[in-house]
Design a protein around this motif. Structure first.
Motif, PDB file in Angstrom:
ATOM      1  N   VAL A  89       0.822  -1.204   0.117  1.00  0.00           N
ATOM      2  CA  VAL A  89       0.012  -0.124  -0.042  1.00  0.00           C
ATOM      3  C   VAL A  89       0.856   1.169   0.137  1.00  0.00           C
ATOM      4  CG1 VAL A  89      -1.800   1.209   1.294  1.00  0.00           C
ATOM      5  CG2 VAL A  89      -1.809  -1.285   1.275  1.00  0.00           C
ATOM      6  N   PHE A  90       0.495   2.190  -0.801  1.00  0.00           N
ATOM      7  CA  PHE A  90       1.195   3.447  -1.097  1.00  0.00           C
ATOM      8  C   PHE A  90       0.468   4.478  -0.648  1.00  0.00           C
ATOM      9  CE2 PHE A  90       2.999   0.518  -4.315  1.00  0.00           C
ATOM     10  CZ  PHE A  90       4.236   0.671  -4.154  1.00  0.00           C
ATOM     11  N   GLN A  91       1.241   5.515   0.003  1.00  0.00           N
ATOM     12  CA  GLN A  91       0.264   6.629   0.848  1.00  0.00           C
ATOM     13  C   GLN A  91       0.940   7.828  -0.027  1.00  0.00           C
ATOM     14  OE1 GLN A  91       0.988   8.016   4.781  1.00  0.00           O
ATOM     15  NE2 GLN A  91      -1.415   8.348   4.704  1.00  0.00           N
ATOM     16  N   ARG A  92       0.024   8.777  -0.352  1.00  0.00           N
ATOM     17  CA  ARG A  92       0.489   9.917  -1.094  1.00  0.00           C
ATOM     18  C   ARG A  92       0.851  10.967   0.108  1.00  0.00           C
ATOM     19  NH1 ARG A  92      -3.543  14.122  -4.766  1.00  0.00           N
ATOM     20  NH2 ARG A  92      -1.700  14.644  -6.014  1.00  0.00           N
ATOM     21  N   GLU A  93       1.933  11.528  -0.320  1.00  0.00           N
ATOM     22  CA  GLU A  93       2.851  12.378   0.541  1.00  0.00           C
ATOM     23  C   GLU A  93       1.749  13.627   0.744  1.00  0.00           C
ATOM     24  OE1 GLU A  93       5.890  12.134   2.654  1.00  0.00           O
ATOM     25  OE2 GLU A  93       5.144   9.912   2.211  1.00  0.00           O
ATOM     26  N   GLN A  94       1.862  14.353   1.840  1.00  0.00           N
ATOM     27  CA  GLN A  94       1.268  15.487   2.188  1.00  0.00           C
ATOM     28  C   GLN A  94       2.086  16.646   1.670  1.00  0.00           C
ATOM     29  OE1 GLN A  94      -2.035  15.740   3.315  1.00  0.00           O
ATOM     30  NE2 GLN A  94      -1.825  13.782   3.271  1.00  0.00           N
ATOM     31  N   GLU A  95       1.581  17.723   1.066  1.00  0.00           N
ATOM     32  CA  GLU A  95       2.541  18.821   0.560  1.00  0.00           C
ATOM     33  C   GLU A  95       3.140  19.353   1.670  1.00  0.00           C
ATOM     34  OE1 GLU A  95       2.029  22.510  -2.399  1.00  0.00           O
ATOM     35  OE2 GLU A  95       0.114  21.364  -1.913  1.00  0.00           O
ATOM     36  N   SER A  96       4.561  19.586   1.685  1.00  0.00           N
ATOM     37  CA  SER A  96       5.292  20.299   2.665  1.00  0.00           C
ATOM     38  C   SER A  96       6.053  21.242   1.856  1.00  0.00           C
ATOM     39  CB  SER A  96       6.144  19.301   3.439  1.00  0.00           C
ATOM     40  OG  SER A  96       7.455  18.870   2.491  1.00  0.00           O
ATOM     41  N   LYS A  97       6.354  22.220   2.799  1.00  0.00           N
ATOM     42  CA  LYS A  97       7.071  23.532   2.265  1.00  0.00           C
ATOM     43  C   LYS A  97       8.435  23.237   1.925  1.00  0.00           C
ATOM     44  CE  LYS A  97       4.259  27.170   3.014  1.00  0.00           C
ATOM     45  NZ  LYS A  97       3.557  27.112   4.192  1.00  0.00           N
ATOM     46  N   ASN A  98       9.196  22.473   2.781  1.00  0.00           N
ATOM     47  CA  ASN A  98      10.613  22.390   2.533  1.00  0.00           C
ATOM     48  C   ASN A  98      10.784  21.274   1.400  1.00  0.00           C
ATOM     49  OD1 ASN A  98       9.387  20.750   4.386  1.00  0.00           O
ATOM     50  ND2 ASN A  98      10.976  20.861   6.081  1.00  0.00           N
ATOM     51  N   GLN A  99       9.904  20.189   1.072  1.00  0.00           N
ATOM     52  CA  GLN A  99      10.241  19.717  -0.074  1.00  0.00           C
ATOM     53  C   GLN A  99       9.071  19.685  -0.973  1.00  0.00           C
ATOM     54  OE1 GLN A  99      10.529  16.207   2.640  1.00  0.00           O
ATOM     55  NE2 GLN A  99      12.532  15.549   1.516  1.00  0.00           N
ATOM     56  N   PRO A 100       8.941  20.885  -1.552  1.00  0.00           N
ATOM     57  CA  PRO A 100       7.565  20.947  -2.478  1.00  0.00           C
ATOM     58  C   PRO A 100       7.620  19.923  -3.657  1.00  0.00           C
ATOM     59  CG  PRO A 100       9.318  22.744  -2.656  1.00  0.00           C
ATOM     60  CD  PRO A 100       9.883  22.040  -1.661  1.00  0.00           C
ATOM     61  N   HIS A 101       8.868  19.440  -4.097  1.00  0.00           N
ATOM     62  CA  HIS A 101       8.737  18.578  -5.433  1.00  0.00           C
ATOM     63  C   HIS A 101       8.445  17.220  -4.782  1.00  0.00           C
ATOM     64  CE1 HIS A 101      12.737  17.685  -3.134  1.00  0.00           C
ATOM     65  NE2 HIS A 101      12.494  16.441  -3.699  1.00  0.00           N
ATOM     66  N   ARG A 102       8.293  17.048  -3.403  1.00  0.00           N
ATOM     67  CA  ARG A 102       7.649  15.848  -3.159  1.00  0.00           C
ATOM     68  C   ARG A 102       6.406  15.647  -3.151  1.00  0.00           C
ATOM     69  NH1 ARG A 102      10.821  11.839   0.802  1.00  0.00           N
ATOM     70  NH2 ARG A 102      12.584  11.194  -0.759  1.00  0.00           N
ATOM     71  N   ARG A 103       5.785  16.461  -3.267  1.00  0.00           N
ATOM     72  CA  ARG A 103       4.104  16.736  -3.312  1.00  0.00           C
ATOM     73  C   ARG A 103       3.620  15.598  -4.140  1.00  0.00           C
ATOM     74  NH1 ARG A 103      -0.380  18.983  -6.499  1.00  0.00           N
ATOM     75  NH2 ARG A 103      -1.874  17.622  -5.676  1.00  0.00           N
ATOM     76  N   GLY A 104       2.525  14.958  -3.565  1.00  0.00           N
ATOM     77  CA  GLY A 104       1.941  13.651  -4.303  1.00  0.00           C
ATOM     78  C   GLY A 104       2.726  12.672  -4.701  1.00  0.00           C
ATOM     79  N   GLU A 105       3.936  12.453  -4.295  1.00  0.00           N
ATOM     80  CA  GLU A 105       4.423  11.396  -4.249  1.00  0.00           C
ATOM     81  C   GLU A 105       3.766  10.222  -3.648  1.00  0.00           C
ATOM     82  OE1 GLU A 105       8.573  11.271  -3.282  1.00  0.00           O
ATOM     83  OE2 GLU A 105       9.189  12.612  -5.203  1.00  0.00           O
ATOM     84  N   TYR A 106       3.922   8.845  -4.214  1.00  0.00           N
ATOM     85  CA  TYR A 106       3.304   7.832  -3.334  1.00  0.00           C
ATOM     86  C   TYR A 106       4.430   7.012  -2.829  1.00  0.00           C
ATOM     87  CZ  TYR A 106      -1.239   8.763  -5.095  1.00  0.00           C
ATOM     88  OH  TYR A 106      -2.586   9.403  -5.248  1.00  0.00           O
ATOM     89  N   ASN A 107       4.544   7.052  -1.258  1.00  0.00           N
ATOM     90  CA  ASN A 107       5.611   6.318  -0.594  1.00  0.00           C
ATOM     91  C   ASN A 107       4.949   4.997   0.133  1.00  0.00           C
ATOM     92  OD1 ASN A 107       7.492   8.032  -1.503  1.00  0.00           O
ATOM     93  ND2 ASN A 107       6.997   9.436   0.288  1.00  0.00           N
ATOM     94  N   VAL A 108       5.767   4.168   0.234  1.00  0.00           N
ATOM     95  CA  VAL A 108       5.075   2.863   0.584  1.00  0.00           C
ATOM     96  C   VAL A 108       4.871   3.238   2.196  1.00  0.00           C
ATOM     97  CG1 VAL A 108       5.698   0.565   1.463  1.00  0.00           C
ATOM     98  CG2 VAL A 108       6.844   1.393  -0.641  1.00  0.00           C
ATOM     99  N   TYR A 109       3.583   2.594   2.490  1.00  0.00           N
ATOM    100  CA  TYR A 109       3.048   2.713   3.581  1.00  0.00           C
ATOM    101  C   TYR A 109       2.657   1.544   4.373  1.00  0.00           C
ATOM    102  CZ  TYR A 109      -1.156   4.415   6.578  1.00  0.00           C
ATOM    103  OH  TYR A 109      -2.074   4.910   7.639  1.00  0.00           O
TER     104      TYR A 109
END
Lengths: 482, 615
Positions: A89-109
């Motif tokens: 199961v992958f979870q979508r990363e919440q948007e964060s200020k310091n890592q804007p490029h990571r927004r919407g990435e799906y990481n293993v949950y």
């Protein structure tokens, strides 16, 4: 509860996950197709997740081949199942200020072993652990629930988070050493303290022993109370809370198996009418049943079928007309079906012929003979709608997948491949040429790799994010973010 | 464990219990939770409130069975937190339990909440309990909203009129919730909520909600509204029923979905009771006729169960059944679906008491006869099992000619479960048909079952003989069945010889000392020399069984020598049972040498296993 796999914590998963990111070049491809602007898919983020890697080895094994992909109803989670019986199961990363490029990435949950290989001693049959389908349940509390199935057994899994841990024992000290019972002068009640987030997957229910044949579909009803499981000849209806009983609602098994002429290939409930479901058959027809009419739905209330064109008839007609997947549109108004060469859209108010027919890879029509000899003709491609029911997506060979815009009637072929799309690069549309003359950038039919096929894809319910399973790799493409 | 070292002995068991609240073993956690009151008692009310309850509130990660036990315990925890004054301390843990996904746990939490709501003072109810209900009712997830549905009813009668208005508003909102789960919960609690509302509000609030739920787009919601309709109808004065409830109920009886119609059929008796005899006669009877003719077999089955019409007005009951129901029943007798016929068969006999002798003979008897010849054994069995109703009205003789072939056919059915079922009715049938008819027609069947090739049938047949002897007496036994049973002792099949022994086991007590000593004992003793070990050790067991019936002289003179001889048998199992019989009857002082040999218990157990499986 059940005796299945013990809860799998994400701690093990966490280490896997870290190494995953270190060695995985985050393919962030962007893809532009001028002819396809209407799709808003002008630019995409590409990410590839190598399923073999999650297993801690860098080579691909048969068990790593992804066998199903499914977003949950909000799109926050994405689940994949593989031939090794595992669910990731992958979870979508919440948007964060310091890592804007990571927004919407799906990481293993969470990763867990859903099914194990089994052996049916009564019938001397091996039961594969391969996950045939995953379906998410509507969210009912802070935990997530999904159904996963192999050929015979459906399981209900709970995926939940834990961030507190009780501390303080009476008979042990902080390091776990046993205290002298005589020194106990007062009672301690444990206190809950925060800890690192832990994700657990626990099997909640096991629905077994109801299918003689192989389960090809499961579908959750909009009443949130029941779901159905479908095998080659029968459809069973279950209550999500009752595992020892199911109702057989469709049974097409003839009294004499020699009279068998068609099998059920897929089935799905209507997205909001709890009494309606459809099932497709190997003869290319789709039957719509109304459970209000009677308890047994052997008699359909609608039959969608396209009359065969006698001029096109061949030895392969019946095989290629077999429907490999059927999906209701989100609105419930349309049905999409996939057969070997086409995707069709049906209006549920018109049974006589499809509303739209799209050619997926018509250039294979002349190759059917060799496809038959290699058994490729029996590949079961799935198909999906986008969130607004305006675009269809389905897979093809050579790691190609196709999208069709229903409004503009434009279509595109894309490739999910690491070699041909540079990180963050534009995903180029691909073209297959049929004739002798091959232009640059085109690929000839004869050089298509039939072992690389895209059978399973998923589309985020509200956004332009797609997940494409190419054998043991999962590609996630999304609209480019600035 | 010394005293004076500062430790307190009485704390140790409690300390163990507290630690085991988090043991890895579910069973230990469960035990601990079940003794939560002991823990609370030891901690005292203060620490229970400030430490134990906060810990429990966050313990909702556990297994369902632990949570279920916790939810149950908390329902009777009021004293342990300091009495009604502090009962609201129990709300937080129950609130979190009311949101878990497992329905049984949620339901138990709601049940406990309902229980402790009664222990709240009216002020506490408004300050603590009602806010909890509102929180649940407006929760993000449907699990909490479904739990809320069950709590309105308990707080409504005890709060001020402004809060009452809020509660009604919350209930209305839940009745039109987005998720069918919540609408179903609201629908199933609608009747209960209506009961605590003032009549005016029932009319102004509940009726529109009922009408809306009864026409919900999901049939799973509509079918629950039927039950609510029954409760609501019981609350309203007769004159309002026609306008407020009947249109909706009529619509439900003709719903497009068979599940809703099924619900109407299933709740038909309650429905009749709720609306009273007049409406039943004019309105429900035609609806019921339709349900009996429904196109869905499940609906017909449910309706067939209700053909007796218990609540019909006494004076017109017979006429209504004769003119309206019976014609439909006649059709059901030849229904295409076996479940419909079988449901009908289980109640049709009951009609005879209502319709009286003449009607039964003229109209019902032919139907019974048809059902007795039905192709499905279950239908025939249901008729036979309810013979007593008919017996009271017309006597069983009328039926006996048709009964016999039906019984014989069932007795020889290829499926042993069917044979087993008919055997179980034999004592009943024998009682009703009388000893002559039995001897003439059925006795041979009962004996034939003794040599059935399925062990379960032989066993049931043995038991059946005992019941028959209880009914017809020892003399009858001596004349009719004992000779036949004993005759089997010489059968060439050892299984049949063993059946003799089993029959003697069952019959010795009901037949009494004389028959046992005079007729049965010699046969048993003779069989002690049987060449099959199974028979010999069953002789030992049989002797032990019939020992109490025999007098002591027979025991000493006849039984003792045989058992002693068996105790030296070369077969281990024979020896074992002989010794067991000897010690069980306290016959002798056991010589010690007999125990020098050890018996392998496992081999004996295994032997039993293979024995009971033998055909």
């Amino acid at each position: 509860t059940s005796a299945a796999a013990p809860p799998v914590t994400s701690q093990t998963c966490q280490t896997l996950h870290d190494s995953l990111f270190q060695s995985m070049d985050l393919d962030r491809g962007t893809w532009i197709d001028s002819a396809f602007l209407s799709l808003r898919f002008s630019e995409l983020d590409t990410r590839k997740i190598n399923n073999s890697f999650l297993r801690d080895h860098s080579y691909a094994t048969e068990a790593d081949i992804i066998s199903t992909v499914e977003f949950n109803s909000t799109g926050e989670l994405l689940a994949t199942g593989d031939k090794g019986g595992r669910v990731v199961v992958f979870q979508r990363e919440q948007e964060s200020k310091n890592q804007p490029h990571r927004r919407g990435e799906y990481n293993v949950y969470s990763t867990f072993q859903s099914h194990e290989p089994e052996f049916d001693y009564l019938k001397s049959l091996e039961i594969e652990e391969k996950i045939n389908k995953i379906r998410w349940l509507p969210q009912q509390n802070a935990a997530y629930f999904l159904l996963s199935t192999n050929d015979k057994t459906v399981k209900l899994w709970k995926i939940s988070e834990r961030d507190k841990r009780p501390e303080g024992y009476n008979l042990k000290d902080e390091e776990g050493r046993i205290r002298d019972p005589t020194t106990i002068t007062s009672l301690r009640v444990p206190v809950l303290r925060p800890m690192d987030l832990m994700v657990e997957a626990t099997p909640r229910r096991i629905f077994s022993n109801a299918h003689t044949y192989h389960i090809n579909s499961i579908s959750v009803n909009s009443d949130y109370e029941t779901y159905m499981s479908t095998d080659d000849l029968r459809i069973n209806l279950w209550n999500l809370e009752i595992t020892n009983r199911s109702f057989n609602i469709v049974d097409i098994k003839p009294a004499n198996m020699e009279e068998l002429t068609e099998v059920i290939t897929a089935a799905e409930f209507h997205p909001n009418q709890c009494n309606t479901f459809v099932y497709s058959s190997s003869k290319g027809s789709i039957r719509l049943c109304d459970m209000r009419t009677s308890a047994l739905c052997d008699n359909h209330s609608k039959l969608f079928e396209e009359p065969e064109d006698p001029s096109n008839r061949s030895f392969f007609s019946e095989i290629i007309s077999s429907i490999s997947d059927v999906k209701f549109s989100h609105s419930g108004r349309y049905l999409m079906t996939r057969d070997y060469l086409t995707v069709k859209v049906w209006d549920i108010n018109m049974e006589s012929r499809p509303l739209e027919t799209y050619q997926v890879h018509d250039y294979l029509r002349s190759k059917l003979c060799s496809l038959y000899e290699n058994d490729f003709i029996f590949d079961k491609f799935e198909c999906v709608w986008n969130g607004t029911d305006s675009v269809l997506m389905t897979g093809s060979y050579n790691n190609f997948f196709r999208m069709f815009d229903r409004n503009t009637k434009r279509d595109v072929t894309l490739e999910a491949s690491r070699e041909n799309s540079k990180p963050r690069a534009i995903l180029k549309p691909r073209k297959v040429c049929v004739g002798g003359k091959r232009r640059k950038d085109e690929i000839s039919v004869d050089s298509l790799d039939f072992s690389k096929k895209i059978l399973h894809t998923a589309w985020h319910p509200n956004e332009n994010i797609i997940a494409v399973a190419a054998t043991n790799n999962l590609y996630i493409f999304q609209d480019k973010v600035n | 464990m010394g005293t004076g070292t500062g430790g307190d002995d009485s704390l140790y068991p409690i300390a163990v219990l507290i630690d085991e609240l988090r043991n890895e073993d579910v069973q230990l956690r469960l035990n601990s939770i079940k003794k939560l009151s002991t823990i609370a008692l030891a901690l005292g009310v203060e620490r229970t409130r400030t430490e134990l309850l906060p810990f429990l509130t966050d313990t909702i990660y556990d297994e369902d069975e632990v949570l279920l036990a916790l939810a149950e315990q908390l329902g009777s925890f009021t004293v342990l937190v300091g009495g009604p004054e502090f009962v609201h301390c129990l709300l937080p843990p129950l609130e979190s339990l009311a949101t878990v996904e497992e329905t049984v746990v949620r339901d138990k939490a709601v049940e406990s909440l309902r229980k402790i709501s009664q222990e709240h003072s009216p002020v506490d109810l408004e300050v603590h309990f009602v806010p909890l209900v509102k929180r649940l009712a407006s929760g993000d997830w449907f699990t909490s909203r479904t739990s809320a549905c069950g709590l309105f009813g308990v707080c409504y009668p005890r709060v001020s009129s402004t809060v009452k208005a809020e509660i009604r508003q919350h209930f209305r909102t839940l009745c039109s919730d987005d998720t069918p789960m919540v609408r179903r919960a609201a629908s199933s609690k609608l009747g209960e909520f209506a009961k605590v509302l003032e009549l005016d509000y029932v009319k102004s609030d509940i009726i529109p909600l009922f009408t809306a739920l009864a026409s919900d787009e999901q049939d799973s919601v509509r079918l629950l509204a039927v039950e609510a309709g029954v409760s609501i109808a019981a609350l309203l004065p007769q004159e309002d029923l026609e306008d407020l409830v009947m249109p909706t109920l009529r619509q439900a009886a003709e719903d497009k979905s068979w599940r809703v119609r099924y619900m109407v059929a299933d709740k038909f008796s309650e429905l009749q009771k709720a609306v009273g005899p007049e409406i039943t006669k004019n309105d429900l009877v035609p609806a019921f006729q339709n349900l009996l003719k429904d196109c869905e077999a499940e609906v017909r089955t449910a309706a067939a169960n209700k053909v007796k019409g218990e609540v019909l007005p006494e004076d017109s009951r017979e006429t209504i059944i004769m003119t309206h129901i019976l014609p439909c029943v006649k059709e059901l007798v030849s229904d295409t679906n076996q479940h419909v016929k079988s449901a009908l068969a289980s109640v049709i006999m009951g009609l005879s008491t209502i319709l009286g002798k003449d009607n039964t003979v003229e109209h019902l008897l032919p139907l019974f006869l048809v059902q007795l010849k039905d192709e499905y054994p279950e239908v025939r069995l249901n008729i036979i099992s309810n013979l007593d109703c008919v017996n009271e009205v017309i006597g069983i003789r009328q039926l006996s000619q048709s009964l016999l072939p039906a019984i014989v056919e069932l007795a020889e059915d290829a499926k042993w479960r069917v044979r087993l079922a008919i055997i179980e009715y034999m004592p009943l049938l024998a009682g009703q048909l009388g000893v002559e008819f039995f001897d003439e027609k059925l006795n041979s069947l009962c004996m034939a079952w003794l040599i059935d090739h399925v062990y379960a049938i032989r066993e049931a047949a043995t038991c059946n003989l005992m019941k028959l002897v209880e009914k017809f007496g020892a003399e009858w036994a001596q004349n009719t069945i004992v000779p036949k049973v004993l005759g089997m002792a010489n059968d060439s099949n050892y299984l049949h010889r063993m059946t003799t022994l089993f029959c003697i086991n069952a019959l010795s007590e009901v037949c009494g000392q004389e028959i046992t000593t005079k007729h049965m004992l010699p046969v048993v003793l003779k069989m002690s020399t049987d060449q099959v070990a199974n028979v010999r050790f069953n002789v030992a067991r049989c002797l032990q069984k019939i020992g109490p019936v025999l007098d002591s002289s027979a025991l000493q003179a006849e039984v003792k020598p045989v058992l002693e001889k068996l105790a030296t048998d070369q077969d281990m199992d024979v020896k074992y049972f002989a010794l067991e019989a000897i010690s069980g009857m306290y016959l002798f002082n056991l010589p010690t040498y007999i125990f020098s040999e050890t018996f392998s218990f496992s081999s004996i157990l295994f032997f039993f296993f293979s024995f009971s499986l033998s055909p």
